[in-house]
Write an enzyme that holds these catalytic residues in place. Structure first.
Site, PDB file in Angstrom:
ATOM      1  N   ARG A  36       4.668  26.279  -4.993  1.00  0.00           N
ATOM      2  CA  ARG A  36       3.457  25.469  -4.933  1.00  0.00           C
ATOM      3  C   ARG A  36       3.741  24.044  -4.474  1.00  0.00           C
ATOM      4  NH1 ARG A  36      -0.615  25.968  -2.831  1.00  0.00           N
ATOM      5  NH2 ARG A  36      -0.523  28.091  -3.669  1.00  0.00           N
ATOM      6  N   ASP A  91     -10.155  -7.533  13.017  1.00  0.00           N
ATOM      7  CA  ASP A  91     -10.846  -6.606  12.129  1.00  0.00           C
ATOM      8  C   ASP A  91     -12.336  -6.476  12.420  1.00  0.00           C
ATOM      9  OD1 ASP A  91     -10.738  -4.837   9.805  1.00  0.00           O
ATOM     10  OD2 ASP A  91     -11.919  -6.370   8.793  1.00  0.00           O
ATOM     11  N   GLU A 130      -5.384 -11.450   8.931  1.00  0.00           N
ATOM     12  CA  GLU A 130      -6.631 -10.820   9.366  1.00  0.00           C
ATOM     13  C   GLU A 130      -7.626 -11.866   9.848  1.00  0.00           C
ATOM     14  OE1 GLU A 130      -8.715  -7.513   7.057  1.00  0.00           O
ATOM     15  OE2 GLU A 130     -10.062  -9.197   6.698  1.00  0.00           O
ATOM     16  N   LYS A 147      -3.769   3.368   2.679  1.00  0.00           N
ATOM     17  CA  LYS A 147      -4.812   4.246   2.132  1.00  0.00           C
ATOM     18  C   LYS A 147      -4.256   5.670   2.010  1.00  0.00           C
ATOM     19  CE  LYS A 147      -8.469   1.344   4.035  1.00  0.00           C
ATOM     20  NZ  LYS A 147      -9.589   1.222   5.009  1.00  0.00           N
ATOM     21  N   LYS A 200      -5.280 -10.864   4.102  1.00  0.00           N
ATOM     22  CA  LYS A 200      -6.591 -10.326   4.459  1.00  0.00           C
ATOM     23  C   LYS A 200      -7.685 -11.295   4.024  1.00  0.00           C
ATOM     24  CE  LYS A 200      -7.052  -5.989   4.870  1.00  0.00           C
ATOM     25  NZ  LYS A 200      -7.329  -4.552   4.630  1.00  0.00           N
TER      26      LYS A 200
END
Length: 285
Positions: A102, A224, A202, A137, A169
């Protein structure tokens, strides 16, 4: 980026935790009906199409479960596969094969899906100078494998985590009192702590790009959520002063147009957070 030794440590931790999570005190199903001395053989069967990934990681899992398991590989990481292809055979203790099954399948199915999507994006960029990047992410606890899969698929890795690159950012800049203050404070921090880290900043507007360019020591500007025309303007403004990266809601329908704007990189969280696992099976024979 982190070192190869650090990356291997992350992979080892994934395997250790995966075994702990899935096997716990024992695989009682196998222990109950399969003799300890029983030997067996199984094949990794593809029931889908795409780019296979995780073959080398599967070998690490088999070795961690039982160093006597033997793997015979027919298809390597990064190869395109179709329904019915056999990637490898594994032979040895039947109990050990079942223990590893698995974790091997979960890992390879996810990694193959990411490699397949990354490969699709990379193909869309062919003929341009632009390269596709992943992001942070990722699935908690599985980041190393997902970033490995991106590279197998033809993409490149962004920073691994919060500690191997500076990325200022919008929230960092706002909390610091502005872009220039954020950059200057960061440079002071790096000098004081004797850290050699690249700085990405950013930008949300063309005016923010102009402000960033007034500061020294910026490695890359993250453009961005710009439209195509403003991205072209941003690239012209930046020139060769630093690298450029586009991000923000970029998909397979828009990625080529952003690349045609002349950016060096395009980062996409979708490579890791929006994929469907490749259908794979481990079958005894």
């Amino acid at each position: 980026m982190i070192s190869e030794a650090q990356f291997q440590k992350e992979l080892d931790l994934i395997i250790i935790n995966g075994i702990r999570e899935d096997i716990g005190p024992g695989d009682y199903s196998s222990l109950a009906c399969i003799p300890k001395e029983a030997k067996g053989k199984a094949k990794l069967l593809v029931k889908d199409k795409g780019v296979i990934a995780g073959v080398e990681f599967a070998k690490m899992i088999f070795k961690a479960v039982d160093e006597n398991l033997k793997v015979e590989t027919f298809i390597n990481d990064g190869a395109k596969v179709n329904f019915g292809d056999i990637v490898f055979h594994v032979s040895g203790s039947s109990q050990s094969i079942l223990k590893a099954e698995r974790l091997v399948l979960n890992s390879m199915q996810r990694m193959s899906a990411i490699a397949t999507k990354t490969n699709h994006f990379a193909q869309l960029l062919e003929g341009t100078k632009t390269k596709v990047l992943d992001t942070r992410k990722t699935t908690p606890g599985f980041r190393a494998c997902e970033k490995w899969a991106v590279k197998i698929g033809g993409g490149e890795n962004h920073r691994f985590a919060l500690y191997d690159m500076i990325m200022l950012k919008d929230n960092h800049n706002d909390f610091a009192g502005g872009i220039s203050k954020a950059i200057q404070k960061t440079q002071t921090f790096l000098t004081k702590n004797k850290l050699d880290l690249k700085i990405i900043v950013e930008a949300r507007t063309l005016n923010e790009i102009k402000e960033i360019l007034q500061n020294e020591g910026v490695f890359r500007i993250l453009i961005d959520n710009f439209n195509f025309e403003d991205t072209k303007t941003a690239v012209a403004l930046i020139g060769n002063k630093c690298q450029t990266e586009s991000s923000g809601n970029i998909n397979e329908n828009t990625i080529r147009s952003y690349a045609d704007c002349g950016v060096d990189y395009i980062s996409s969280g979708a490579l890791t957070h929006s994929v469907y696992n490749m259908d794979l099976s481990l079958k005894a024979f």
